[in-house]
Scaffold this motif. Structure first.
Motif, short mmCIF file in Angstrom:
data_model
loop_
_atom_site.label_atom_id
_atom_site.label_comp_id
_atom_site.label_asym_id
_atom_site.label_seq_id
_atom_site.Cartn_x
_atom_site.Cartn_y
_atom_site.Cartn_z
N ARG A 134 0.84 -1.21 0.00
CA ARG A 134 0.00 0.00 0.00
C ARG A 134 0.87 1.26 0.00
N VAL A 135 1.93 1.23 0.80
CA VAL A 135 2.80 2.40 0.89
C VAL A 135 3.53 2.64 -0.43
N ALA A 136 3.93 1.57 -1.09
CA ALA A 136 4.57 1.71 -2.41
C ALA A 136 3.60 2.34 -3.40
N ALA A 137 2.37 1.84 -3.43
CA ALA A 137 1.35 2.39 -4.33
C ALA A 137 1.00 3.83 -3.96
N GLY A 138 0.95 4.08 -2.65
CA GLY A 138 0.65 5.43 -2.18
C GLY A 138 1.71 6.44 -2.59
N ALA A 139 2.96 5.99 -2.67
CA ALA A 139 4.04 6.88 -3.11
C ALA A 139 3.83 7.30 -4.57
#
Length: 351
Positions: A134-139
């Motif tokens: 999720r954090v990768a996609a959020g970046a």
């Protein structure tokens, strides 16, 4: 397993288990031609990774990402981004003693009831490790929002009853709990370290502020902007509640107090938290989420095993005594994903 995807136009699908070979995410609906590289995403991954301080899990995962598709010569192609992180510090043997027992607070019992099988290694798919994708996609979403002039910042406002009394965003990344008040942060850290020493954990509250959002964003009736943000936040395993603007304090207010009156220069207050009728007002979007205490604790607890026998269980392994510090970047990531999806839905509506 259904329920692994989120979003409508800007859409993510996460994969992987806590102690499996890898975790990651597939991101579809990315605008082509955007300059982005692995290092930009890695900055956010480093904020979420374990082992950052005495108040986070000592598990040593460097969370180095690998982009396998969707970027060519440093620019997005518009095709799906495939981002993977190989797990390096897996210790599934730590869970062998309790693989037939249900840990209180965990999804052990409910996963077995739903699927008839469960991965007992560190919660498997239900682990907080799933949020790395999720954090990768959020970046990626954050990069797109940067181009729109939108910023997202979250921070801890309360841990174990210790509340921040000032809001200084410059201090958030300078203390181990990502609190907005350095004095409160010191007391929070002391409390967490004490609880960790006796094998217990504690919860808290994280606030998020979103600035620069255009008015008119959101899809009534069922896909309201606040409803989408709420779904995104409550999809994070440790979050058990959410409020916008004045939130639950509105129950004690009069309509004349809560209504955000308007003047020639816009709204005179923001009790609604930047969303009215499910649509953004152009004001700052403000919400707060409740983060439960970490379920994995070494305090003996009563439970039962898969055969129905009562047991006393002690959860071993490496766990965060408080989830707030590492959930801050996850909250930001999910907010970014919702907003970019909403911007793309708005663009589609206007052709």
């Amino acid at each position: 397993m259904a329920g692994n995807s989120f979003g409508d136009v800007f859409k993510i699908t996460t994969f992987g288990e806590s102690h499996g070979e890898a975790v990651g995410v597939i991101v579809d609906g990315v605008t082509p031609g955007i300059d982005i590289d692995e290092q930009y995403i890695q900055v956010q991954m480093d904020r979420r990774k374990p082992g950052q301080s005495s108040v986070t899990s000592p598990r040593k995962e460097y969370d180095v990402i690998q982009i396998l598709s969707g970027i060519f010569e440093g620019r997005t192609t518009g095709t799906p981004l495939f981002i993977m992180l190989h797990n390096k510090d897996m210790r599934p043997e730590a869970y062998d003693d309790i693989k037939s027992a249900f840990r209180p607070g965990h999804a052990d019992f409910t996963y077995l009831q739903k699927y008839g099988i469960r991965d007992h290694r560190g919660s498997g798919r239900a682990s907080g490790r799933e949020t790395a994708g999720r954090v990768a996609a959020g970046a990626v979403a954050r990069k797109l929002l940067d181009n729109r002039g939108v910023s997202v910042v979250a921070y801890t406002t309360e841990i174990g009853g210790i509340k921040c009394t000032t809001l200084d965003e410059s201090t958030i990344e300078k203390n181990a709990v990502r609190a907005c008040d350095p004095n409160a942060a010191a007391a929070m850290i002391e409390k967490i370290e004490h609880l960790a020493s006796i094998g217990d954990s504690v919860g808290g509250i994280v606030e998020c502020r979103i600035r620069g959002v255009s008015p008119g964003l959101g899809e009534p009736v069922f896909d309201k902007l606040d409803a989408e943000l709420a779904k995104a936040m409550l999809s994070i395993g440790a979050i058990k509640g959410i409020e916008f603007g004045a939130g639950f304090a509105a129950s004690e207010m009069l309509g004349s107090e809560h209504n955000d009156q308007m003047g020639n220069h816009g709204f005179l207050s923001n009790h609604a938290g930047g969303i009215v009728g499910g649509i953004s007002t152009g004001e700052e979007i403000v919400f707060r989420v409740v983060v439960k205490p970490t379920s994995s604790i070494s305090v003996p607890q009563k439970t039962m095993d898969t055969t129905g026998n009562e047991r006393v269980i002690v959860t071993k392994g490496r766990h965060d005594p408080c989830i707030c510090p590492r959930i801050v970047p996850v909250v930001e990531a999910m907010a970014c994903i919702v907003l970019e999806d909403q911007y793309k839905r708005q663009a589609a509506m206007h052709g």
